[in-house]
Design an enzyme around this catalytic site. Structure first.
Site, PDB file in Angstrom:
ATOM      1  N   THR B 160       0.835  -1.200   0.000  1.00 15.74           N
ATOM      2  CA  THR B 160       0.000   0.000   0.000  1.00 15.74           C
ATOM      3  C   THR B 160       0.872   1.253   0.000  1.00 15.74           C
ATOM      4  OG1 THR B 160      -1.698  -1.204   1.205  1.00 15.74           O
ATOM      5  CG2 THR B 160      -1.831   1.201   1.281  1.00 15.74           C
ATOM      6  N   ARG B 271     -37.914   6.519  -2.205  1.00 15.05           N
ATOM      7  CA  ARG B 271     -38.313   5.796  -3.404  1.00 15.05           C
ATOM      8  C   ARG B 271     -39.748   5.243  -3.251  1.00 15.05           C
ATOM      9  NH1 ARG B 271     -37.625   4.276  -8.763  1.00 15.05           N
ATOM     10  NH2 ARG B 271     -37.851   2.029  -9.033  1.00 15.05           N
ATOM     11  N   LEU B 341     -31.425  -0.523  -3.378  1.00 15.40           N
ATOM     12  CA  LEU B 341     -31.444   0.439  -4.484  1.00 15.40           C
ATOM     13  C   LEU B 341     -31.841  -0.202  -5.814  1.00 15.40           C
ATOM     14  CD1 LEU B 341     -29.765   2.308  -2.489  1.00 15.40           C
ATOM     15  CD2 LEU B 341     -28.871   3.328  -4.585  1.00 15.40           C
ATOM     16  N   GLU B 366      -4.824  -7.603   5.528  1.00 13.39           N
ATOM     17  CA  GLU B 366      -4.571  -7.566   6.983  1.00 13.39           C
ATOM     18  C   GLU B 366      -5.040  -8.864   7.642  1.00 13.39           C
ATOM     19  OE1 GLU B 366      -3.339  -4.406   7.308  1.00 13.39           O
ATOM     20  OE2 GLU B 366      -2.567  -4.676   9.339  1.00 13.39           O
ATOM     21  N   GLY B 367      -4.894  -9.961   6.920  1.00 12.02           N
ATOM     22  CA  GLY B 367      -5.320 -11.272   7.429  1.00 12.02           C
ATOM     23  C   GLY B 367      -6.714 -11.602   6.945  1.00 12.02           C
TER      24      GLY B 367
END
Lengths: 271, 385
Positions: B160, B271, B341, B366-367
């Site tokens: 990263t 909606r 949605l 991270e595992g």
């Protein structure tokens, strides 16, 4: 030179509702915020501090819990924060409020440093009167420059300030000698975020409280007794019905044009 | 028992939320689509200025010294707006913490302030290799002693922030003969060191704005003083620091899950289908209830793990439980949000598909979830044997 910023703790009006039965504000559970216009005044004062090295004091009149508002100002970097709080200040209209704020500014002028600028938001979002800033200016006999959206220049040795005022559809550039009181609009700047360490330090920092034993004002000129106006009724304004323009299906381009014309005429589009 | 945040923790949460809403949310979709590196770096610089890079680091090294709980809530708030920014923040904090935990005074003074202040836009954690993912002790990158230097050879993957990291914590084998995991050491390698090559950037499914690269070491010489901690003690350091990092990634996943549920719940109240708001249908009400219940459970697991770490208690099992549950429930939250949605959720006009892509990696890096289950069950079973 000392710059004084007047700030107010207000309920977050985006979350305020009015009780339809009693016609009063439902204040329960509504978070308090710094009046949004005041955050721009605060930011401008801090920018002037960064640039000229002047001192900044924030003052606020309100109940003891308004201390939180001043701690936010301390977290942003003001040098001094003073809460003007006393039962006798309560129930004040804009006249009585400006008497107290003006007295505090006078005291800062006498005891801390010469006040060159007083900065206020153009209005508060709860009272919406836009009278307190000008009220302070007239009590202190300072120049008053309202609706400022830009400080064009500040000449500390020549004691002059030149600002741009945002009026409907136009700007006005005006110049005034210091000391001056400015009320500011949102376009003036973009407020900074407080740094985490400073916010943490502000939790521990103490806010000075000045009551009327400190300010020694005539009780007939402050609080409810010093307020010739009062709120007789609070109501939700009727929502003004919108309007339907043209026909977006039949003529999308023409309708869009109508909308833009309309928005331009109302000065609602940035050009 | 007191489950509320302290005044200080609330202030940090509040600051992170304001910043995320004001600066990150408006540009998150743009960062996802265009990978505007300059914008990401500008935001990282601002976050460093506000004190978010060393939240659990001592003030003397430029940190904020606010604790692990504060770190967790801050990462969650940032991730609600932008997961890419949040992961960078999480890794930077983790690197600061590993240097603080095992570095010597000189190393701490040299590197931590640069990460905290933003002088280094980011910092890298270089452990994983192509042949050493869930099993990092199988790594093959070598560090060979040569007088007062170590010479590194090999490669790392999925690193990263590699192109803009100022310094990397790098693990390498220093004793090939030692039993597995007993011959690995830890080094601090500055960007720009000759022989350190930033390799290709991965084309990932999500978290686009955060760069993930290969890292190559081609006779990369570092002074012997670049070793962090004791010789051959590196693997233990990696395992210990990954445990703390799990709180960061769990908190990030929680933020993404909350963003998805908040968006879809608001949508459901607006909606209209069959003549009524879709939130009036029980099918959606149950999604709302289940989604938020799982996220609340995640939050409490994270707070527990963070509190235990902050108070010097053992927290490995708790961090794994929090990471496992928070990341998987965030994925489920995104799934529900997209159902709510409907077709709109599948388009790029709405942020749900981005949240879905951003959440997916959290149960892997991270595992993986499977490794977390391994850690959790191993600790529990130990008590039964």
């Amino acid at each position: 030179m000392l710059i004084v910023v007047c700030i107010k703790q207000v309920p977050d009006t985006t979350q305020v509702q009015i009780d339809p039965v009693t016609n009063t504000l439902v204040r329960e559970g509504i978070p308090f915020i710094v009046n949004p216009y005041d955050t721009h005044a605060l930011e401008e004062a801090l920018r002037l501090k960064d640039h000229f090295g002047c001192q900044v004091a924030a003052i606020s009149m309100g109940p003891p819990n308004a201390e939180a508002t001043l701690k936010k100002a301390l977290a942003l970097g003001v040098d001094q924060a003073i809460l003007l709080s006393d039962r006798v200040f309560g129930g004040a209209d804009t006249l009585a409020t400006s008497n107290v704020l003006a007295a505090a500014i006078r005291k800062l002028h006498a005891e801390v440093d010469q006040v060159g600028l007083v900065l206020c938001g153009k209005q508060t979002i709860d009272g919406d009167t836009a009278q307190v800033g000008p009220g302070i200016a007239s009590r202190l006999e300072y120049q008053q420059l309202t609706l400022v959206d830009k400080i064009v220049s500040l000449d500390l040795s020549g004691n002059m300030i030149r600002v741009s005022r945002k009026l409907e559809g136009r700007h006005e550039i005006v110049e005034a000698p210091l000391p001056a009181m400015l009320t500011v609009v949102r376009e003036l700047n973009r407020p900074r975020y407080p740094k985490v360490p400073m916010r943490l330090a502000a939790v521990e920092a103490s806010v000075e409280v000045w009551n009327n034993q400190v300010l020694k004002l005539d009780e007939q000129r402050i609080g409810l007794k010093g307020s010739p106006t009062w709120v007789s009724r609070i109501f939700s304004p009727e929502r003004v019905q919108g309007e339907i323009l043209g026909d977006g299906y039949a003529d999308p381009a023409g309708t869009a044009e109508m909308l833009i014309e309309k928005l331009l005429a109302k000065d609602m589009l940035p050009i | 028992m007191f489950l509320d945040l302290t005044e200080e923790q609330k202030l940090i949460q509040d600051t992170a939320r304001d910043f995320a809403k004001g600066e990150l949310e408006p540009v998150a979709a743009q960062l996802d689509q265009g990978c505007d590196r300059g914008l990401l770096l500008a935001n990282l610089k601002k976050l460093a200025g506000l004190g978010f890079m060393g939240l659990n680091v001592k003030e003397q090294y430029g940190g904020t010294e606010a604790g692990v709980v504060a770190f967790s809530v801050a990462i969650t708030e940032i991730a609600r707006a932008c997961a890419s920014t949040a992961v960078t923040l999480s890794v930077n904090n983790m690197v600061c913490e590993v240097i603080q935990a095992v570095g010597n005074e000189e190393q701490k003074m040299k590197y931590i302030p640069k990460i905290c202040s933003g002088e280094y836009p980011a910092a890298g954690f270089a452990l994983t290799e192509t042949g050493a993912g869930s099993d990092p002790s199988a790594m093959s990158t070598q560090a060979t002693k040569d007088g007062d230097f170590y010479v590194l050879n090999g490669s790392k993957i999925f690193i990263t922030s590699a192109p803009y990291a100022g310094v990397f914590v790098v693990w390498a084998v220093t004793d090939r003969e030692a039993p597995k995991g007993k011959g690995i050491s830890c080094f601090l390698v500055e960007a720009g060191t000759p022989g350190l090559i930033i390799g290709k950037e991965e084309h990932k499914m999500g978290q686009h704005a955060s760069s993930t690269n290969e890292l190559l070491f081609d006779n990369c010489r570092v002074p012997a003083s670049a070793m962090m901690g004791k010789l051959n003690d590196g693997f233990r350091i990696a395992v210990a620091e990954l445990t703390g990092g799990r709180i960061g990634i769990g908190s990030l996943a929680l933020g993404v899950g909350l963003a998805a549920m908040d968006f879809s719940t608001r949508y459901a109240t607006e909606r209209v289908q069959f003549g009524q708001k879709i939130s009036s249908f029980q099918a959606l009400q149950w999604m709302v209830a289940d989604g938020y219940t799982e996220l609340e459970a995640s939050r409490l697991l994270l707070m527990n793990a963070a509190w235990r770490k902050e108070n010097g208690r053992g927290f490995a099992k708790e961090a794994s439980m929090a990471k496992l549950y928070a990341t998987e429930s965030a994925n489920r939250a995104c799934y529900k949000a997209m159902q709510m949605l409907g077709g709109y959720g599948y388009t790029q006009d709405f942020p749900i598909e981005r949240y879905t892509r951003d959440a997916r990696i959290t149960s892997i890096y991270e595992g993986t979830s499977e490794i977390q289950r391994l850690i959790i069950s191993r600790e529990i079973l130990r008590n039964f044997s």
